[in-house]
Design a protein around this motif. Sequence first.
Motif, PDB file in Angstrom:
ATOM      1  N   ASP A 275     -44.877 -46.287 -11.799  1.00 25.70           N
ATOM      2  CA  ASP A 275     -45.123 -47.713 -11.507  1.00 25.70           C
ATOM      3  C   ASP A 275     -45.536 -47.998 -10.069  1.00 25.70           C
ATOM      4  O   ASP A 275     -45.609 -49.148  -9.659  1.00 25.70           O
ATOM      5  N   ARG A 276     -45.832 -46.944  -9.295  1.00 25.78           N
ATOM      6  CA  ARG A 276     -46.294 -47.173  -7.917  1.00 25.78           C
ATOM      7  C   ARG A 276     -47.508 -46.294  -7.620  1.00 25.78           C
ATOM      8  O   ARG A 276     -47.703 -45.260  -8.259  1.00 25.78           O
ATOM      9  N   ASP A 283     -50.482 -49.833  -2.482  1.00 27.86           N
ATOM     10  CA  ASP A 283     -49.654 -50.876  -3.102  1.00 27.86           C
ATOM     11  C   ASP A 283     -49.776 -52.205  -2.353  1.00 27.86           C
ATOM     12  O   ASP A 283     -49.228 -53.207  -2.791  1.00 27.86           O
ATOM     13  N   ASP A 339     -54.962 -55.214 -11.379  1.00 23.95           N
ATOM     14  CA  ASP A 339     -54.052 -54.103 -11.112  1.00 23.95           C
ATOM     15  C   ASP A 339     -54.244 -52.973 -12.133  1.00 23.95           C
ATOM     16  O   ASP A 339     -54.223 -53.206 -13.344  1.00 23.95           O
ATOM     17  N   TRP A 340     -54.388 -51.743 -11.633  1.00 21.97           N
ATOM     18  CA  TRP A 340     -54.571 -50.586 -12.520  1.00 21.97           C
ATOM     19  C   TRP A 340     -53.429 -50.455 -13.532  1.00 21.97           C
ATOM     20  O   TRP A 340     -53.625 -49.948 -14.631  1.00 21.97           O
ATOM     21  N   ARG A 341     -52.243 -50.950 -13.165  1.00 16.21           N
ATOM     22  CA  ARG A 341     -51.096 -50.837 -14.083  1.00 16.21           C
ATOM     23  C   ARG A 341     -51.308 -51.667 -15.353  1.00 16.21           C
ATOM     24  O   ARG A 341     -50.803 -51.322 -16.411  1.00 16.21           O
ATOM     25  N   TRP A 342     -52.062 -52.778 -15.243  1.00 17.71           N
ATOM     26  CA  TRP A 342     -52.369 -53.579 -16.432  1.00 17.71           C
ATOM     27  C   TRP A 342     -53.240 -52.767 -17.393  1.00 17.71           C
ATOM     28  O   TRP A 342     -52.995 -52.732 -18.605  1.00 17.71           O
ATOM     29  N   GLU A 344     -53.638 -49.476 -17.422  1.00 16.24           N
ATOM     30  CA  GLU A 344     -52.903 -48.291 -17.873  1.00 16.24           C
ATOM     31  C   GLU A 344     -51.984 -48.646 -19.050  1.00 16.24           C
ATOM     32  O   GLU A 344     -51.922 -47.921 -20.044  1.00 16.24           O
ATOM     33  N   ALA A 345     -51.305 -49.778 -18.944  1.00 16.87           N
ATOM     34  CA  ALA A 345     -50.392 -50.203 -20.019  1.00 16.87           C
ATOM     35  C   ALA A 345     -51.168 -50.519 -21.302  1.00 16.87           C
ATOM     36  O   ALA A 345     -50.693 -50.231 -22.407  1.00 16.87           O
ATOM     37  N   ASN A 360     -51.839 -42.037 -16.480  1.00 19.06           N
ATOM     38  CA  ASN A 360     -51.505 -42.512 -15.137  1.00 19.06           C
ATOM     39  C   ASN A 360     -52.457 -41.901 -14.111  1.00 19.06           C
ATOM     40  O   ASN A 360     -53.006 -42.592 -13.246  1.00 19.06           O
ATOM     41  N   TRP A 363     -56.034 -43.410 -14.422  1.00 21.13           N
ATOM     42  CA  TRP A 363     -56.129 -44.785 -13.915  1.00 21.13           C
ATOM     43  C   TRP A 363     -56.019 -44.828 -12.393  1.00 21.13           C
ATOM     44  O   TRP A 363     -56.752 -45.570 -11.729  1.00 21.13           O
ATOM     45  N   GLN A 364     -55.114 -44.043 -11.826  1.00 22.11           N
ATOM     46  CA  GLN A 364     -54.992 -44.045 -10.364  1.00 22.11           C
ATOM     47  C   GLN A 364     -56.225 -43.400  -9.722  1.00 22.11           C
ATOM     48  O   GLN A 364     -56.634 -43.795  -8.628  1.00 22.11           O
TER      49      GLN A 364
END
Length: 432
Positions: A275-276, A283, A339-342, A344-345, A360, A363-364
């Motif tokens: 998550d980071r 970040d 945000d890449w986390r969106w 990725e999810a 992960n 996406w990163q």
Amino acid sequence: MEKITLFWFRRDLRLEDNTGLFYALQQEKNVLPLFIFDRNILEKLDDKADARVEFIHTQLAEIKSRLEQKGSSLLIRFGTPEEVFQELLEKFDIQTVYTNRDYEPYAKSRDSRIDTLLKGNRISFLAFKDQVIFEPGEILNGSGEFYKVFTPFSRNWLEKYRQTKVQTLETPNWKNLFKTSALPMPSLEEIGFEKTTLPFPPKITDEALISHYDQTRNFPAQNGTTRLGIHLRFGTISVRKLAQVAARLNETYLNELIWREFYMMILAFNPQVVDRAFKPAYDRIPWRNNAEEFQAWCEGKTGYPIVDAGMRELDQTGYMHNRVRMIVASFLTKHLLIDWRWGEAYFAKKLLDFDLASNNGGWQWAAGTGTDAQPYFRIFNPDSQTEKFDRELKYIKKWIPELDTIKYPKPIVDHKFARARALDTYKKALEQ
């Protein structure tokens, strides 16, 4: 109580060249294979028509049938691993538990808890290397640290692979299986899921395709990739056998297997990347996170055909071509500054071949936030990517039949403007 040894299936749903199963059957008698539908994992899945659960269920039915032909069966339970093992401890005199290692954060903590539970009952918990050629920690740099850059990691990996001569395992000693009549198997509905209409790619190692992989892999309209991701993810094929084929036929394909292990190694040494950002400075990026634009991206309605085709392919098949994955990820993070986390999810929810480490890492890489990432100032131009890899628009037209009509939306953002905005946003955030 009858004395048994358990072999616990997880990401290794096959009977051939399965390390933990092989050694259990070589060294022990009365080996009862076990699979646990883990409530901790399944309860996090919002969509009860999740094709991956159906895929697992299908593979287990096949394994169970083959074991029954050998006079044994497969014990399948639904619950948390702690609950299941507690129940089995009361039912059987368990001598040893064999399994294959997993390197994801949840898997490591789960195995630690089960190890403690079993040790408290004087039972050995033996775990083996199986889903990788080299485990995290086997490929290190000269200082004994994990690699942060792929190229030297891959060089070291290849050198070690050539020296090691990785072998596949012979047929296990089936005579040592626990003898039993067919055991019950819970239906998909009994574990809270339902059948889907998504087709699963066949478990075929196409040598002709692999031999041309370097020439065909970037063109989404061609049948140029093996589609074996889901089989690697759940271990229905042996990575050792696949690596042997790749090493013989195509270095570029072998390189993809090395990337897989690179990202597993990064996750194992850096669980915070779940998550980071791998690079903490990233970040600080002030993502715009416009919900309407994110929805347009999810639905394949951005007005950028190559992006939309990829998102529609994902929605309708549970798969997206690798080149297009990079394009849509770059578009979300750079063009829309989401945000890449969106992203990725969303991929985690939709991809049949979802693998935490690779998803992960990918996406990163696209967002510029990860190890050995695409530099933030390199931004894919969807039009030039189309020109290079889908010039005749065969892929795009397959997924966007309304392409040349008024029904197809106008671009939600101008490329030149979005590129300049992304460069400015990243630069300012990283200068803080």
